[in-house]
Design a protein around this motif. Sequence first.
Motif, PDB file in Angstrom:
ATOM      1  N   TRP A 154      -1.291  -2.104 -11.019  1.00  0.00           N
ATOM      2  CA  TRP A 154      -1.638  -1.541  -9.620  1.00  0.00           C
ATOM      3  C   TRP A 154      -3.138  -1.838  -9.308  1.00  0.00           C
ATOM      4  CZ3 TRP A 154       1.953  -0.348  -6.843  1.00  0.00           C
ATOM      5  CH2 TRP A 154       3.231   0.132  -7.323  1.00  0.00           C
ATOM      6  N   LEU A 155      -3.846  -1.942 -10.559  1.00  0.00           N
ATOM      7  CA  LEU A 155      -5.250  -2.365 -10.056  1.00  0.00           C
ATOM      8  C   LEU A 155      -5.358  -3.733  -9.639  1.00  0.00           C
ATOM      9  CD1 LEU A 155      -8.215  -0.971 -11.017  1.00  0.00           C
ATOM     10  CD2 LEU A 155      -8.100  -2.809 -12.630  1.00  0.00           C
ATOM     11  N   GLY A 167       0.061  -8.423 -10.101  1.00  0.00           N
ATOM     12  CA  GLY A 167      -0.079  -7.219 -10.508  1.00  0.00           C
ATOM     13  C   GLY A 167       1.297  -6.220 -10.395  1.00  0.00           C
ATOM     14  N   MET A 193      -8.772  -1.050  -4.219  1.00  0.00           N
ATOM     15  CA  MET A 193      -8.625  -1.551  -3.019  1.00  0.00           C
ATOM     16  C   MET A 193     -10.056  -1.511  -2.267  1.00  0.00           C
ATOM     17  SD  MET A 193      -5.917  -0.694  -0.208  1.00  0.00           S
ATOM     18  CE  MET A 193      -6.168   0.878   0.030  1.00  0.00           C
ATOM     19  N   ALA A 240       2.464   1.736  -3.475  1.00  0.00           N
ATOM     20  CA  ALA A 240       1.561   2.252  -4.348  1.00  0.00           C
ATOM     21  C   ALA A 240       1.269   3.773  -3.980  1.00  0.00           C
ATOM     22  CB  ALA A 240       0.392   1.311  -4.280  1.00  0.00           C
ATOM     23  N   GLY A 265       3.857   5.098  -6.970  1.00  0.00           N
ATOM     24  CA  GLY A 265       3.159   4.495  -8.271  1.00  0.00           C
ATOM     25  C   GLY A 265       3.366   5.491  -9.245  1.00  0.00           C
ATOM     26  N   ALA A 278      -2.858  -5.261  -7.889  1.00  0.00           N
ATOM     27  CA  ALA A 278      -2.288  -5.108  -6.594  1.00  0.00           C
ATOM     28  C   ALA A 278      -3.238  -4.475  -5.571  1.00  0.00           C
ATOM     29  CB  ALA A 278      -1.001  -4.297  -6.574  1.00  0.00           C
ATOM     30  N   GLY A 279      -4.143  -3.688  -6.066  1.00  0.00           N
ATOM     31  CA  GLY A 279      -4.922  -3.088  -4.894  1.00  0.00           C
ATOM     32  C   GLY A 279      -6.155  -4.016  -4.687  1.00  0.00           C
ATOM     33  N   TYR A 331      -1.954   5.393  -8.617  1.00  0.00           N
ATOM     34  CA  TYR A 331      -2.419   5.332  -7.139  1.00  0.00           C
ATOM     35  C   TYR A 331      -3.895   5.371  -7.465  1.00  0.00           C
ATOM     36  CZ  TYR A 331      -3.598   5.612  -2.314  1.00  0.00           C
ATOM     37  OH  TYR A 331      -3.980   5.294  -1.107  1.00  0.00           O
ATOM     38  N   ALA A 385      -1.913  -9.826  -6.072  1.00  0.00           N
ATOM     39  CA  ALA A 385      -0.908  -8.514  -5.655  1.00  0.00           C
ATOM     40  C   ALA A 385       0.504  -8.945  -6.544  1.00  0.00           C
ATOM     41  CB  ALA A 385      -0.651  -8.443  -4.274  1.00  0.00           C
ATOM     42  N   GLU A 408       0.735  -1.284  -0.099  1.00  0.00           N
ATOM     43  CA  GLU A 408       0.021   0.083   0.107  1.00  0.00           C
ATOM     44  C   GLU A 408       0.828   1.332  -0.097  1.00  0.00           C
ATOM     45  OE1 GLU A 408      -3.337   0.193   2.665  1.00  0.00           O
ATOM     46  OE2 GLU A 408      -3.441  -1.922   2.838  1.00  0.00           O
ATOM     47  N   PHE A 417      -5.166   1.875  -8.097  1.00  0.00           N
ATOM     48  CA  PHE A 417      -4.905   1.118  -6.824  1.00  0.00           C
ATOM     49  C   PHE A 417      -5.820   1.005  -5.669  1.00  0.00           C
ATOM     50  CE2 PHE A 417      -3.156   0.117  -2.661  1.00  0.00           C
ATOM     51  CZ  PHE A 417      -2.398  -1.145  -2.779  1.00  0.00           C
TER      52      PHE A 417
END
Length: 415
Positions: free
Chosen positions: A301-302, A284, A254, A224, A228, A304-305, A247, A281, A221, A250
Amino acid sequence: MEPRSAAARAAVFGYFGINGTALALWVAHVPDIKRDLDLSPLQLGAALLVVAGGALVAMQVAGRLIDRVGSAAVTRISGVLLPLTLVGPAFAPSLMWLAVALALLGAANGLMDVSMNAQAVEVERLYERPIMSAFHAVFSVGGVVGAGLGALLLSLDVSREVSLPVAAVLLVVAAATTGGRLLGKAESADAEDDTEPGAAGRLPLLATLLGCVAFSSMVVEGAAADWGGVHLQETVDADTGVSALAYAAFAVAMTTGRALGDRVVARYGSVSVVRWGGATAVAGLALVVWSGSLVPILLGWLLAGAGVATVVPQIFTAAGNLSSDQSGAALARAATLGYFGFLAGPPLVGWLADLTDLSTALLIPLLLAVTVAFSGPLVRRATATGTVPAQPAAARDAGGLSSAGHHANEPSGEK
């Protein structure tokens, strides 16, 4: 108990929203304060570090207070204190006074963070089904509301000496009118009857290990949030507006993941959610590190979030259910380590980026996401030894706990 549990759940939603809104209002005014006090980047960084220090110290105190007087009392007090601490930064005339004000803000946030999560764990026990992720989703929504409101007030040239005190009063009123619906210590104790006691004066090692999982997730987190956009600028030469999408992707994933997370946990169990969340994650972040193109990086990032969205809520639930007599301290341990990951991760990435490059440095959160993916056995062990919400048939068919009792008899069952 159903009307009582519904009222308590609504109250906890309120406190998570208040917390997210208050913190975002402060963050929105950071550039304004930096300019008016003529702070250098180093001075501002030192002031922000004070916030973190206050929070980390208060989190330890919060655990002991919760175990002594109950999470409801600490939540009510900290829910009033946090908005009031917004007034200090608004009127700070110098760096020294700003540091004092931010230490108080950090301490109030640390108390509130642990206590409202502890209260959420207690409410979840009454529901006997997963509801923790939704609380964290409301925190995220509160952050969006606070950031938007702060930006609007600044665009209208409303001074922080007016906007922050007024916001503080409104949030204090909201907290004061909500606190009466929280679960008292006696009600919480009734829900803990099946929780195994811990060894006096010594937290289970499992609390620390769960905290390490929270640390790993929150490093992702923090990376990012802080790196990011910079990574997009360096990798694809994105302008400021486009780089902000990193971000944004992300954060949207999230927040959405947390809003939907309880249903997913109820269906598949928290062990599977943590395991596959970590794996998502990893996938990602692999796209972020190795793709080198705008769309794949944003997709990364999408993912990962979405992957880390429900990890911390499940870790907090597991830690808060480890033992009846030290649930607050166990949750404080996990929260402290998680918060430390959010703080320490970005500087660590920056240090490695200075030695190599940013894409290489982002291997740090990627490798930590791998550890999250393999942390399922820790969550399984926690849910087998503590009190956890009963799962519907679908979750039991997927390897969840038996509904015959509050905790599994065998360590092989998933939450």
